[in-house]
Design an enzyme around this catalytic site. Structure first.
Site, PDB file in Angstrom:
ATOM      1  N   LEU A 265      -9.947  11.900  -0.191  1.00 36.11           N
ATOM      2  CA  LEU A 265      -8.621  11.756  -0.804  1.00 36.11           C
ATOM      3  C   LEU A 265      -7.529  11.430   0.215  1.00 36.11           C
ATOM      4  O   LEU A 265      -7.487  12.001   1.304  1.00 36.11           O
ATOM      5  CB  LEU A 265      -8.262  13.047  -1.539  1.00 36.11           C
ATOM      6  CG  LEU A 265      -9.243  13.456  -2.645  1.00 36.11           C
ATOM      7  CD1 LEU A 265      -8.814  14.785  -3.284  1.00 36.11           C
ATOM      8  CD2 LEU A 265      -9.369  12.376  -3.713  1.00 36.11           C
TER       9      LEU A 265
ATOM     10  N   HIS B 153      -4.395   8.777  -3.840  1.00 39.04           N
ATOM     11  CA  HIS B 153      -4.980   9.681  -4.839  1.00 39.04           C
ATOM     12  C   HIS B 153      -3.989  10.794  -5.200  1.00 39.04           C
ATOM     13  O   HIS B 153      -3.823  11.149  -6.366  1.00 39.04           O
ATOM     14  CB  HIS B 153      -6.233  10.362  -4.284  1.00 39.04           C
ATOM     15  CG  HIS B 153      -7.373   9.440  -3.957  1.00 39.04           C
ATOM     16  ND1 HIS B 153      -7.801   9.227  -2.671  1.00 39.04           N
ATOM     17  CD2 HIS B 153      -8.176   8.691  -4.747  1.00 39.04           C
ATOM     18  CE1 HIS B 153      -8.828   8.386  -2.677  1.00 39.04           C
ATOM     19  NE2 HIS B 153      -9.071   8.040  -3.924  1.00 39.04           N
TER      20      HIS B 153
ATOM     21  N   GLN C 165     -21.944   1.922  -9.660  1.00 36.59           N
ATOM     22  CA  GLN C 165     -20.945   0.880  -9.413  1.00 36.59           C
ATOM     23  C   GLN C 165     -21.081   0.252  -8.018  1.00 36.59           C
ATOM     24  O   GLN C 165     -20.270  -0.587  -7.637  1.00 36.59           O
ATOM     25  CB  GLN C 165     -19.531   1.411  -9.639  1.00 36.59           C
ATOM     26  CG  GLN C 165     -19.016   2.376  -8.579  1.00 36.59           C
ATOM     27  CD  GLN C 165     -17.706   2.998  -8.993  1.00 36.59           C
ATOM     28  OE1 GLN C 165     -17.648   3.781  -9.938  1.00 36.59           O
ATOM     29  NE2 GLN C 165     -16.630   2.663  -8.286  1.00 36.59           N
TER      30      GLN C 165
ATOM     31  N   LYS D  65      -3.602  -0.166  -7.496  1.00 42.50           N
ATOM     32  CA  LYS D  65      -4.346  -0.796  -6.392  1.00 42.50           C
ATOM     33  C   LYS D  65      -5.590  -1.507  -6.918  1.00 42.50           C
ATOM     34  O   LYS D  65      -5.944  -2.587  -6.464  1.00 42.50           O
ATOM     35  CB  LYS D  65      -4.709   0.301  -5.399  1.00 42.50           C
ATOM     36  CG  LYS D  65      -5.906   0.029  -4.546  1.00 42.50           C
ATOM     37  CD  LYS D  65      -5.483  -0.340  -3.166  1.00 42.50           C
ATOM     38  CE  LYS D  65      -6.614  -0.727  -2.257  1.00 42.50           C
ATOM     39  NZ  LYS D  65      -7.863  -0.065  -2.486  1.00 42.50           N
ATOM     40  N   ASP D  66      -6.290  -0.852  -7.864  1.00 42.84           N
ATOM     41  CA  ASP D  66      -7.502  -1.445  -8.441  1.00 42.84           C
ATOM     42  C   ASP D  66      -7.132  -2.086  -9.780  1.00 42.84           C
ATOM     43  O   ASP D  66      -7.491  -1.601 -10.849  1.00 42.84           O
ATOM     44  CB  ASP D  66      -8.573  -0.358  -8.608  1.00 42.84           C
ATOM     45  CG  ASP D  66      -8.968   0.225  -7.270  1.00 42.84           C
ATOM     46  OD1 ASP D  66      -9.836  -0.341  -6.614  1.00 42.84           O
ATOM     47  OD2 ASP D  66      -8.347   1.230  -6.856  1.00 42.84           O
TER      48      ASP D  66
ATOM     49  N   SER E 180      -6.618   3.248   1.296  1.00 39.41           N
ATOM     50  CA  SER E 180      -7.949   3.161   0.698  1.00 39.41           C
ATOM     51  C   SER E 180      -8.871   4.096   1.470  1.00 39.41           C
ATOM     52  O   SER E 180      -8.729   4.243   2.700  1.00 39.41           O
ATOM     53  CB  SER E 180      -8.482   1.726   0.828  1.00 39.41           C
ATOM     54  OG  SER E 180      -9.876   1.706   0.626  1.00 39.41           O
TER      55      SER E 180
ATOM     56  N   ARG F  43     -11.681   3.442   2.223  1.00 43.23           N
ATOM     57  CA  ARG F  43     -12.472   2.584   3.124  1.00 43.23           C
ATOM     58  C   ARG F  43     -11.715   2.229   4.403  1.00 43.23           C
ATOM     59  O   ARG F  43     -12.321   1.688   5.329  1.00 43.23           O
ATOM     60  CB  ARG F  43     -12.907   1.302   2.400  1.00 43.23           C
ATOM     61  CG  ARG F  43     -13.956   1.571   1.328  1.00 43.23           C
ATOM     62  CD  ARG F  43     -14.572   0.296   0.790  1.00 43.23           C
ATOM     63  NE  ARG F  43     -15.746   0.550  -0.017  1.00 43.23           N
ATOM     64  CZ  ARG F  43     -15.760   0.637  -1.352  1.00 43.23           C
ATOM     65  NH1 ARG F  43     -14.641   0.481  -2.038  1.00 43.23           N
ATOM     66  NH2 ARG F  43     -16.884   0.889  -2.002  1.00 43.23           N
TER      67      ARG F  43
HETATM   68  P1  AMP Z   1     -11.307   5.797  -5.734  1.00 40.20           P
HETATM   69  O1  AMP Z   1     -11.504   7.166  -5.180  1.00 40.20           O
HETATM   70  O2  AMP Z   1     -11.231   4.727  -4.706  1.00 40.20           O
HETATM   71  O3  AMP Z   1     -12.254   5.479  -6.859  1.00 40.20           O
HETATM   72  O4  AMP Z   1      -9.866   5.799  -6.392  1.00 40.20           O
HETATM   73  C1  AMP Z   1      -9.521   6.730  -7.380  1.00 40.20           C
HETATM   74  C2  AMP Z   1      -8.214   6.339  -7.993  1.00 40.20           C
HETATM   75  O5  AMP Z   1      -7.213   6.300  -6.975  1.00 40.20           O
HETATM   76  C3  AMP Z   1      -8.256   4.955  -8.643  1.00 40.20           C
HETATM   77  O6  AMP Z   1      -7.523   5.004  -9.871  1.00 40.20           O
HETATM   78  C4  AMP Z   1      -7.555   4.097  -7.628  1.00 40.20           C
HETATM   79  O7  AMP Z   1      -6.927   2.965  -8.173  1.00 40.20           O
HETATM   80  C5  AMP Z   1      -6.527   5.069  -7.072  1.00 40.20           C
HETATM   81  N1  AMP Z   1      -6.059   4.635  -5.752  1.00 40.20           N
HETATM   82  C6  AMP Z   1      -6.810   4.313  -4.673  1.00 40.20           C
HETATM   83  N2  AMP Z   1      -6.027   3.884  -3.668  1.00 40.20           N
HETATM   84  C7  AMP Z   1      -4.755   3.917  -4.121  1.00 40.20           C
HETATM   85  C8  AMP Z   1      -3.484   3.588  -3.559  1.00 40.20           C
HETATM   86  N3  AMP Z   1      -3.362   3.143  -2.317  1.00 40.20           N
HETATM   87  N4  AMP Z   1      -2.382   3.757  -4.324  1.00 40.20           N
HETATM   88  C9  AMP Z   1      -2.484   4.211  -5.606  1.00 40.20           C
HETATM   89  N5  AMP Z   1      -3.657   4.549  -6.190  1.00 40.20           N
HETATM   90  C10 AMP Z   1      -4.773   4.396  -5.469  1.00 40.20           C
END
Ligand code: AMP
Length: 278
Positions: free
Chosen positions: A33, A37, A61, A149-150, A185, A187
């Site tokens: 996180l 997040h 995925q 972002k996504d 991110s 990543r």
């Molecule tokens: P993930 O853990 O990458 O699957 O992301 C979980 C959620 O966090 C998803 O809804 C993403 O779009 C959101 N998220 C990831 N990075 C960001 C960011 N930089 N700004 C806003 N939301 C984000």
């Protein structure tokens, strides 16, 4: 904060909240996180007083050769952050809790799931929609919060929710960025110092595209020139889509669009996007 793994324990915690008359806001994540997040969780808190967060790295995925095995996992650190934010339930299911021995696609993203990210990552969005639907079935939230972002993911989830989960309100939270402009991110931890500074040029390219948005072609060209000049990087795509349909727009388009890009910096695939109104 209650931490639950099995779906039965999750259901019990949620039923108890419902009996107290509370609405439920849900934030699905894959963990590791960061402030992006956390911004979704703060948004969840603003919406209602009972917040459920899931951490689940969804194998369905990830494609062959992608980073499923090395995806950062730091559940204890994550747990401390969630506790501090006053999250009520942290759901950390195992693959078997989610798929019950049957890891099959049950939701199909269709045509929009096959362009852009979906073209580069075959089956990715089918995997995303499948897991999100299973999580929605388990949590049955009033609100589910996702990050802009996504953008393609959000669009497809909104479509699925409209068709299959009309009682769940999908809330979209803005992209959180570093001061450099780089979108946060999980990543980003893969990036070396040099790659990190190269990656900061991605958002600058999108801003240049937006500044040149006299026409679709000029916007794309301005962004593309800059993206192609990023050191140690390979451009996946740069595209402008209609924000309401996600269909690519042609020169002469008027209305709300999204400019989206994917760039591989070193070996790390990064995505970003920006709103542009023509
Ligand atoms: P993930 O853990 O990458 O699957 O992301 C979980 C959620 O966090 C998803 O809804 C993403 O779009 C959101 N998220 C990831 N990075 C960001 C960011 N930089 N700004 C806003 N939301 C984000």
């Amino acid at each position: 904060m209650q931490r639950v793994t099995g779906v039965n324990d999750l259901t019990a915690a949620i039923d108890a909240a419902r009996e107290r008359g509370l609405e439920i806001a849900f934030v699905p994540t894959m963990g590791a996180l960061h402030d992006g997040h956390l911004s979704l969780i703060r948004e969840a808190r603003r919406l209602t007083s009972f917040v459920v967060v899931s951490i689940f790295v969804n194998p369905l995925q990830f494609g062959v050769g992608e980073d499923l095995d090395k995806y950062p996992r730091q559940i204890e650190e994550d747990s401390v952050k969630l506790e501090e934010l006053g999250v009520d339930v942290l759901f950390t299911p195992t693959v078997n809790d989610v798929y019950k021995g049957n890891m099959e696609v049950t939701k199909h993203a269709g045509h929009i799931g096959e362009i852009l990210e979906g073209a580069a990552r075959r089956g990715h969005f089918d995997g995303v929609l499948t897991v999100v639907s299973k999580l929605f079935d388990a949590v049955k939230p009033n609100y589910a919060i996702f990050g802009a972002k996504d953008a393609q993911q959000v669009f497809l989830i909104q479509q699925m929710a409209k068709a299959d989960y009309p009682n769940i309100q999908i809330v979209v939270a803005p992209i959180v960025r570093e001061e450099s402009g780089l979108a946060l991110s999980s990543r980003n931890v893969y990036l070396s110092t040099e790659e990190h500074s190269a990656a900061t040029l991605i958002s600058q390219a999108l801003l240049a595209g937006k500044a040149a948005a006299v026409s679709v072609d000029q916007a794309i060209q301005a962004a593309e020139t800059r993206l192609l000049a990023i050191p140690k990087a390979k451009l996946g795509y740069i595209s402008l889509v209609n924000k309401n349909t996600f269909e690519p727009v042609l020169d002469g388009f008027k209305g709300q669009a999204l400019m989206l890009t994917a760039v591989v910096v070193g070996t790390t695939r990064l995505i970003d996007n920006i709103d542009i109104t023509f």
